[in-house]
Motif scaffolding. Structure first.
Motif, PDB file in Angstrom:
ATOM      1  N   ALA A 104       0.826  -1.204   0.000  1.00 38.20           N
ATOM      2  CA  ALA A 104       0.000   0.000   0.000  1.00 38.20           C
ATOM      3  C   ALA A 104       0.864   1.260   0.000  1.00 38.20           C
ATOM      4  CB  ALA A 104      -0.934  -0.011   1.203  1.00 38.20           C
ATOM      5  N   ARG A 105       1.945   1.263   0.782  1.00 37.80           N
ATOM      6  CA  ARG A 105       2.855   2.426   0.807  1.00 37.80           C
ATOM      7  C   ARG A 105       3.494   2.668  -0.557  1.00 37.80           C
ATOM      8  NH1 ARG A 105       4.072   0.468   5.958  1.00 37.80           N
ATOM      9  NH2 ARG A 105       5.824  -0.728   5.191  1.00 37.80           N
ATOM     10  N   ARG A 106       3.672   1.604  -1.335  1.00 43.05           N
ATOM     11  CA  ARG A 106       4.282   1.725  -2.660  1.00 43.05           C
ATOM     12  C   ARG A 106       3.242   2.005  -3.752  1.00 43.05           C
ATOM     13  NH1 ARG A 106       7.293  -1.146   0.593  1.00 43.05           N
ATOM     14  NH2 ARG A 106       9.528  -1.363   0.315  1.00 43.05           N
ATOM     15  N   GLY A 107       1.968   2.137  -3.374  1.00 47.50           N
ATOM     16  CA  GLY A 107       0.926   2.458  -4.337  1.00 47.50           C
ATOM     17  C   GLY A 107       0.441   1.273  -5.155  1.00 47.50           C
ATOM     18  N   ALA A 108       0.686   0.058  -4.666  1.00 42.03           N
ATOM     19  CA  ALA A 108       0.249  -1.147  -5.366  1.00 42.03           C
ATOM     20  C   ALA A 108      -1.012  -1.697  -4.708  1.00 42.03           C
ATOM     21  CB  ALA A 108       1.349  -2.201  -5.347  1.00 42.03           C
ATOM     22  N   ALA A 109      -1.727  -2.515  -5.444  1.00 41.71           N
ATOM     23  CA  ALA A 109      -2.913  -3.192  -4.930  1.00 41.71           C
ATOM     24  C   ALA A 109      -2.600  -4.675  -4.794  1.00 41.71           C
ATOM     25  CB  ALA A 109      -4.085  -2.986  -5.879  1.00 41.71           C
ATOM     26  N   PHE A 110      -3.413  -5.374  -4.028  1.00 49.30           N
ATOM     27  CA  PHE A 110      -3.188  -6.808  -3.844  1.00 49.30           C
ATOM     28  C   PHE A 110      -4.516  -7.531  -3.767  1.00 49.30           C
ATOM     29  CE2 PHE A 110      -2.781  -4.526   0.161  1.00 49.30           C
ATOM     30  CZ  PHE A 110      -3.794  -5.092   0.928  1.00 49.30           C
ATOM     31  N   LEU A 111      -4.475  -8.793  -4.167  1.00 46.38           N
ATOM     32  CA  LEU A 111      -5.608  -9.694  -4.073  1.00 46.38           C
ATOM     33  C   LEU A 111      -5.094 -10.918  -3.339  1.00 46.38           C
ATOM     34  CD1 LEU A 111      -8.504 -10.510  -4.871  1.00 46.38           C
ATOM     35  CD2 LEU A 111      -7.521 -11.489  -6.948  1.00 46.38           C
ATOM     36  N   VAL A 112      -5.621 -11.154  -2.150  1.00 45.27           N
ATOM     37  CA  VAL A 112      -5.115 -12.234  -1.318  1.00 45.27           C
ATOM     38  C   VAL A 112      -6.250 -12.788  -0.473  1.00 45.27           C
ATOM     39  CG1 VAL A 112      -4.376 -10.641   0.511  1.00 45.27           C
ATOM     40  CG2 VAL A 112      -3.322 -12.868   0.366  1.00 45.27           C
ATOM     41  N   ARG A 113      -6.259 -14.094  -0.293  1.00 47.00           N
ATOM     42  CA  ARG A 113      -7.232 -14.703   0.615  1.00 47.00           C
ATOM     43  C   ARG A 113      -6.753 -14.436   2.028  1.00 47.00           C
ATOM     44  NH1 ARG A 113      -8.351 -20.684   2.154  1.00 47.00           N
ATOM     45  NH2 ARG A 113      -6.233 -20.939   1.404  1.00 47.00           N
ATOM     46  N   GLN A 114      -7.636 -13.899   2.850  1.00 44.68           N
ATOM     47  CA  GLN A 114      -7.257 -13.516   4.207  1.00 44.68           C
ATOM     48  C   GLN A 114      -6.866 -14.738   5.019  1.00 44.68           C
ATOM     49  OE1 GLN A 114     -10.261 -11.243   6.157  1.00 44.68           O
ATOM     50  NE2 GLN A 114      -9.073 -10.960   8.003  1.00 44.68           N
ATOM     51  N   HIS A 115      -5.718 -14.665   5.646  1.00 43.80           N
ATOM     52  CA  HIS A 115      -5.218 -15.748   6.504  1.00 43.80           C
ATOM     53  C   HIS A 115      -5.906 -15.642   7.864  1.00 43.80           C
ATOM     54  CE1 HIS A 115      -2.496 -18.401   8.657  1.00 43.80           C
ATOM     55  NE2 HIS A 115      -1.971 -18.752   7.495  1.00 43.80           N
ATOM     56  N   ALA A 116      -6.234 -16.778   8.448  1.00 44.73           N
ATOM     57  CA  ALA A 116      -6.927 -16.806   9.734  1.00 44.73           C
ATOM     58  C   ALA A 116      -6.123 -16.125  10.840  1.00 44.73           C
ATOM     59  CB  ALA A 116      -7.234 -18.244  10.132  1.00 44.73           C
ATOM     60  N   GLN A 117      -4.800 -16.067  10.707  1.00 41.24           N
ATOM     61  CA  GLN A 117      -3.968 -15.443  11.726  1.00 41.24           C
ATOM     62  C   GLN A 117      -3.918 -13.933  11.605  1.00 41.24           C
ATOM     63  OE1 GLN A 117      -0.148 -17.348  11.738  1.00 41.24           O
ATOM     64  NE2 GLN A 117      -0.986 -19.315  12.320  1.00 41.24           N
ATOM     65  N   LEU A 118      -4.588 -13.370  10.597  1.00 43.71           N
ATOM     66  CA  LEU A 118      -4.647 -11.920  10.418  1.00 43.71           C
ATOM     67  C   LEU A 118      -6.118 -11.507  10.375  1.00 43.71           C
ATOM     68  CD1 LEU A 118      -2.966  -9.337  10.001  1.00 43.71           C
ATOM     69  CD2 LEU A 118      -3.222  -9.699   7.551  1.00 43.71           C
ATOM     70  N   PRO A 119      -6.756 -11.453  11.560  1.00 46.05           N
ATOM     71  CA  PRO A 119      -8.179 -11.127  11.582  1.00 46.05           C
ATOM     72  C   PRO A 119      -8.413  -9.669  11.199  1.00 46.05           C
ATOM     73  CG  PRO A 119      -7.327 -11.201  13.815  1.00 46.05           C
ATOM     74  CD  PRO A 119      -6.210 -11.639  12.900  1.00 46.05           C
ATOM     75  N   GLY A 120      -9.593  -9.418  10.704  1.00 43.89           N
ATOM     76  CA  GLY A 120      -9.968  -8.065  10.333  1.00 43.89           C
ATOM     77  C   GLY A 120     -11.378  -8.060   9.799  1.00 43.89           C
ATOM     78  N   SER A 121     -11.878  -6.887   9.543  1.00 45.68           N
ATOM     79  CA  SER A 121     -13.230  -6.766   8.989  1.00 45.68           C
ATOM     80  C   SER A 121     -13.279  -5.549   8.079  1.00 45.68           C
ATOM     81  CB  SER A 121     -14.260  -6.651  10.107  1.00 45.68           C
ATOM     82  OG  SER A 121     -13.987  -5.512  10.898  1.00 45.68           O
ATOM     83  N   CYS A 122     -14.306  -5.493   7.246  1.00 45.72           N
ATOM     84  CA  CYS A 122     -14.486  -4.367   6.330  1.00 45.72           C
ATOM     85  C   CYS A 122     -14.784  -3.104   7.118  1.00 45.72           C
ATOM     86  CB  CYS A 122     -15.628  -4.650   5.365  1.00 45.72           C
ATOM     87  SG  CYS A 122     -15.264  -5.977   4.214  1.00 45.72           S
ATOM     88  N   LEU A 123     -14.293  -1.990   6.640  1.00 40.22           N
ATOM     89  CA  LEU A 123     -14.526  -0.710   7.306  1.00 40.22           C
ATOM     90  C   LEU A 123     -15.789  -0.019   6.807  1.00 40.22           C
ATOM     91  CD1 LEU A 123     -10.880   0.657   7.320  1.00 40.22           C
ATOM     92  CD2 LEU A 123     -12.116  -0.452   9.180  1.00 40.22           C
ATOM     93  N   GLY A 124     -16.405  -0.553   5.790  1.00 37.19           N
ATOM     94  CA  GLY A 124     -17.619   0.047   5.235  1.00 37.19           C
ATOM     95  C   GLY A 124     -18.239  -0.879   4.218  1.00 37.19           C
ATOM     96  N   PRO A 125     -19.321  -0.466   3.614  1.00 37.47           N
ATOM     97  CA  PRO A 125     -19.987  -1.323   2.630  1.00 37.47           C
ATOM     98  C   PRO A 125     -19.173  -1.401   1.334  1.00 37.47           C
ATOM     99  CG  PRO A 125     -21.058   0.809   2.730  1.00 37.47           C
ATOM    100  CD  PRO A 125     -20.024   0.788   3.827  1.00 37.47           C
TER     101      PRO A 125
END
Length: 86
Positions: free
Chosen positions: A49-70
């Motif tokens: 993200a700092r380098r201005g790139a995007a990524f597509l990755v399946r979320q690993h169970a050890q890195l929990p998180g949730s969407c910040l909006g719709p």
């Protein structure tokens, strides 16, 4: 021409996360990186993200998180609409 870069590792049993610094050295602004879930780490994702790139990755169970909006549609292509989860 989907794959434009490969980072081979001689040790077939090596942990992929050992390669994060090498991966980040190749990341350029505007690129999309498609990754295995074992690369779903804060250091790699924030580094991209700092380098201005995007990524597509399946979320690993050890890195929990949730969407910040719709989800919202950032655009469309000949194949259909694209959905983006913030």
């Amino acid at each position: 021409m989907l794959i434009t870069d490969v980072l081979p590792m001689e040790d077939g049993h090596a942990q992929e996360r050992r390669l994060i610094d090498q991966v980040l050295s190749r990341v350029r602004e505007g690129e999309l990186w498609i990754e295995d879930r074992n690369f779903c780490t804060r250091s790699l994702l924030f580094g991209m993200a700092r380098r201005g790139a995007a990524f597509l990755v399946r979320q690993h169970a050890q890195l929990p998180g949730s969407c910040l909006g719709p989800p919202h549609a950032p655009g469309s292509s000949a194949a259909g609409r694209c959905m983006n989860k913030p």
